[in-house]
Write a protein that holds these residues in place. Structure first.
Motif, short mmCIF file in Angstrom:
data_model
loop_
_atom_site.label_atom_id
_atom_site.label_comp_id
_atom_site.label_asym_id
_atom_site.label_seq_id
_atom_site.Cartn_x
_atom_site.Cartn_y
_atom_site.Cartn_z
N ALA A 1 77.74 119.91 55.67
CA ALA A 1 76.93 119.08 55.13
C ALA A 1 76.94 118.45 55.67
O ALA A 1 75.76 117.55 55.74
CB ALA A 1 77.35 119.94 53.66
N GLY A 2 77.71 116.69 54.97
CA GLY A 2 77.16 115.55 55.85
C GLY A 2 76.54 115.75 56.52
O GLY A 2 76.12 114.96 57.20
N LEU A 3 77.66 116.38 57.96
CA LEU A 3 76.85 116.13 59.07
C LEU A 3 74.60 116.57 59.02
O LEU A 3 74.62 116.49 59.50
CB LEU A 3 77.65 117.08 60.50
N LEU A 4 75.13 118.25 58.53
CA LEU A 4 73.87 118.55 59.08
C LEU A 4 72.60 117.96 57.91
O LEU A 4 71.16 117.88 58.21
CB LEU A 4 73.91 120.14 58.32
N SER A 5 72.90 117.09 57.21
CA SER A 5 72.15 116.41 56.76
C SER A 5 71.73 115.42 57.56
O SER A 5 70.13 114.68 57.01
CB SER A 5 73.05 115.27 55.64
N GLY A 6 72.47 114.79 58.26
CA GLY A 6 71.81 114.11 59.38
C GLY A 6 71.07 115.49 60.36
O GLY A 6 69.95 114.40 61.45
N TYR A 7 70.57 116.73 60.18
CA TYR A 7 69.90 117.43 61.06
C TYR A 7 68.33 116.96 60.75
O TYR A 7 67.97 116.76 59.11
CB TYR A 7 70.19 118.49 61.23
N PRO A 8 67.77 117.21 61.98
CA PRO A 8 65.82 116.64 61.44
C PRO A 8 65.25 117.66 60.30
O PRO A 8 64.73 118.17 60.89
CB PRO A 8 65.81 116.67 62.38
N LEU A 9 65.72 117.79 59.04
CA LEU A 9 64.74 118.75 58.09
C LEU A 9 63.90 117.94 57.40
O LEU A 9 63.08 118.02 58.13
CB LEU A 9 66.48 119.33 57.44
N GLY A 10 64.39 116.92 56.44
CA GLY A 10 63.06 116.37 56.13
C GLY A 10 62.30 115.52 56.78
O GLY A 10 60.98 115.80 55.96
N ALA B 1 77.21 109.83 61.26
CA ALA B 1 77.89 111.16 62.27
C ALA B 1 76.37 111.88 62.67
O ALA B 1 76.27 111.80 63.91
CB ALA B 1 79.13 111.82 62.20
N GLY B 2 76.19 112.49 61.96
CA GLY B 2 74.91 113.14 62.14
C GLY B 2 73.56 112.81 62.02
O GLY B 2 72.91 112.99 62.44
N LEU B 3 73.68 111.35 61.73
CA LEU B 3 72.30 110.79 62.35
C LEU B 3 72.05 110.63 63.42
O LEU B 3 70.66 110.46 63.75
CB LEU B 3 72.50 109.17 61.80
N GLY B 4 72.55 110.96 64.80
CA GLY B 4 72.18 111.00 66.17
C GLY B 4 71.50 111.91 66.66
O GLY B 4 70.02 112.19 67.32
N SER B 5 71.25 113.56 65.76
CA SER B 5 70.26 114.24 66.05
C SER B 5 69.19 113.68 65.30
O SER B 5 68.40 114.28 66.18
CB SER B 5 71.02 115.33 65.32
N LEU B 6 69.34 112.63 64.26
CA LEU B 6 68.18 112.41 63.77
C LEU B 6 67.26 111.59 64.35
O LEU B 6 66.01 111.24 65.05
CB LEU B 6 67.94 112.09 62.49
N LEU B 7 68.06 110.94 65.40
CA LEU B 7 67.36 109.63 66.46
C LEU B 7 66.70 110.66 67.59
O LEU B 7 66.22 110.04 67.89
CB LEU B 7 68.37 108.86 66.81
N CYS B 8 67.57 111.53 68.17
CA CYS B 8 66.87 111.97 69.24
C CYS B 8 65.69 112.99 68.72
O CYS B 8 65.04 113.20 69.41
CB CYS B 8 68.40 113.29 70.07
N TRP C 1 72.19 117.70 71.04
CA TRP C 1 72.92 116.51 70.59
C TRP C 1 73.98 116.80 69.48
O TRP C 1 75.04 116.49 69.88
CB TRP C 1 72.41 115.20 70.00
N LEU C 2 73.86 117.12 68.35
CA LEU C 2 74.91 118.10 67.31
C LEU C 2 75.59 118.91 67.98
O LEU C 2 76.92 118.86 67.78
CB LEU C 2 73.76 119.15 66.26
N LEU C 3 75.54 120.18 69.13
CA LEU C 3 76.78 121.21 69.38
C LEU C 3 77.53 119.96 70.07
O LEU C 3 78.61 120.18 70.17
CB LEU C 3 75.63 121.95 70.54
N ALA C 4 77.34 118.93 71.05
CA ALA C 4 77.59 118.56 71.40
C ALA C 4 78.82 116.93 70.75
O ALA C 4 79.51 117.04 71.46
CB ALA C 4 76.93 117.56 72.89
#
Length: 270
Positions: free
Chosen positions: A34-43, A216-223, A251-254
């Motif tokens: 959930a912490g990783l997915l919190s960095g996924y670009p949802l909000g 750690a999940g913020l990389g996907s947000l940056l992308c 990015w998240l998969l990688a």
């Protein structure tokens, strides 16, 4: 500008849906995921998309440049919450929220004084990610145990928090400069309501786990933010949003596969 009712309803349904989905992940899988997915670009995706829809794609693209640096303020919010939310229950939630929001506001005030480019905004958040990953390295991983589904009070609170934050951000975007709109788009629209619910239902320990893995999940947000800053103006909102999610997912998969390979390699070492 008057926002059509259909757009408002779309914001409401989308905001509620992603928060509920994230909560299911935490209860069914783990706070780490959930912490990783919190960095996924949802909000952030919701905020930037509706800024583009209600104001203009150019405004959203320019705001996304400042969003790149604004994720540093989101990291500050997580750190402030973690420092102050030592107790379980409502008192812990209130203390954590106060600490987190104060840290976010202080960081945002600093960030909006700087004219960021795509490069400097990205580098600012990358440095912040490294700092917070080091600060969180001793935080233990605690699993939240499922409690048999969602209660109506929890559902109402999730819905109210998520929808309220999205409506506030997109509403203020009509009257603030792009720098503030971009930083506000980086606000953890899905993570913050999720932290509150997780804290109330499972206590402070799993909340700390989610915050620990959030950088750690913020990389996907940056992308995502980088991609839409380049594509919204040229290709439009729909194609730009789709391209952003493709890049963020890749990015998240990688990242997750790279972590799995590294853990396997360390276990295999004598």
């Amino acid at each position: 500008m008057d926002v059509p009712l259909g757009w408002q309803l779309a914001k409401l349904l989308t905001s509620v849906g992603v928060v509920l989905g994230l909560s299911v992940v935490a209860e069914r899988l783990s706070p780490r995921m959930a912490g990783l997915l919190s960095g996924y670009p949802l909000g952030t995706a919701i905020a930037l998309f509706f800024m583009g829809l209600e104001i203009s794609p150019d405004f959203a693209a320019e705001s996304a440049v400042h969003t790149l640096a604004g994720f540093s303020a989101t990291l500050a919010l997580g750190g402030g919450y973690l420092l102050c939310a030592r107790r379980d229950g409502l008192r812990g939630v209130l203390a954590g929220s106060a600490g987190g929001l104060i840290a976010w506001l202080a960081a945002s005030l600093l960030l909006t004084q700087v004219e960021f480019t795509r490069l400097t905004g990205t580098l600012t958040t990358l440095v912040a990610i490294l700092i917070f990953l080091r600060l969180y390295r001793r935080v233990p991983d605690i699993t939240a145990r499922p409690r048999g589904g969602f209660s109506w009070p929890a559902l109402v609170l999730r819905a109210a928090l998520a929808a309220g934050i999205v409506f506030l951000i997109t509403g203020l975007a009509h009257v603030v400069p792009t720098a503030w709109a971009g930083v506000m788009a980086a606000f953890p629209v899905t993570m913050y309501p999720f932290l509150v619910i997780l804290h109330l239902t499972h206590g402070a320990a799993p909340v700390a786990t989610v915050i620990k893995h959030y950088p750690a999940g913020l990389g996907s947000l940056l992308c995502y933010a980088l991609c839409v800053s380049l594509t919204y103006e040229r290709f439009g909102l729909l194609i730009g949003t789709l391209a952003g999610f493709v890049v963020a997912t890749a990015w998240l998969l990688a990242w997750t596969r790279g972590q799995a390979w590294w853990r396997a390699r360390r276990r295999a070492m004598p």
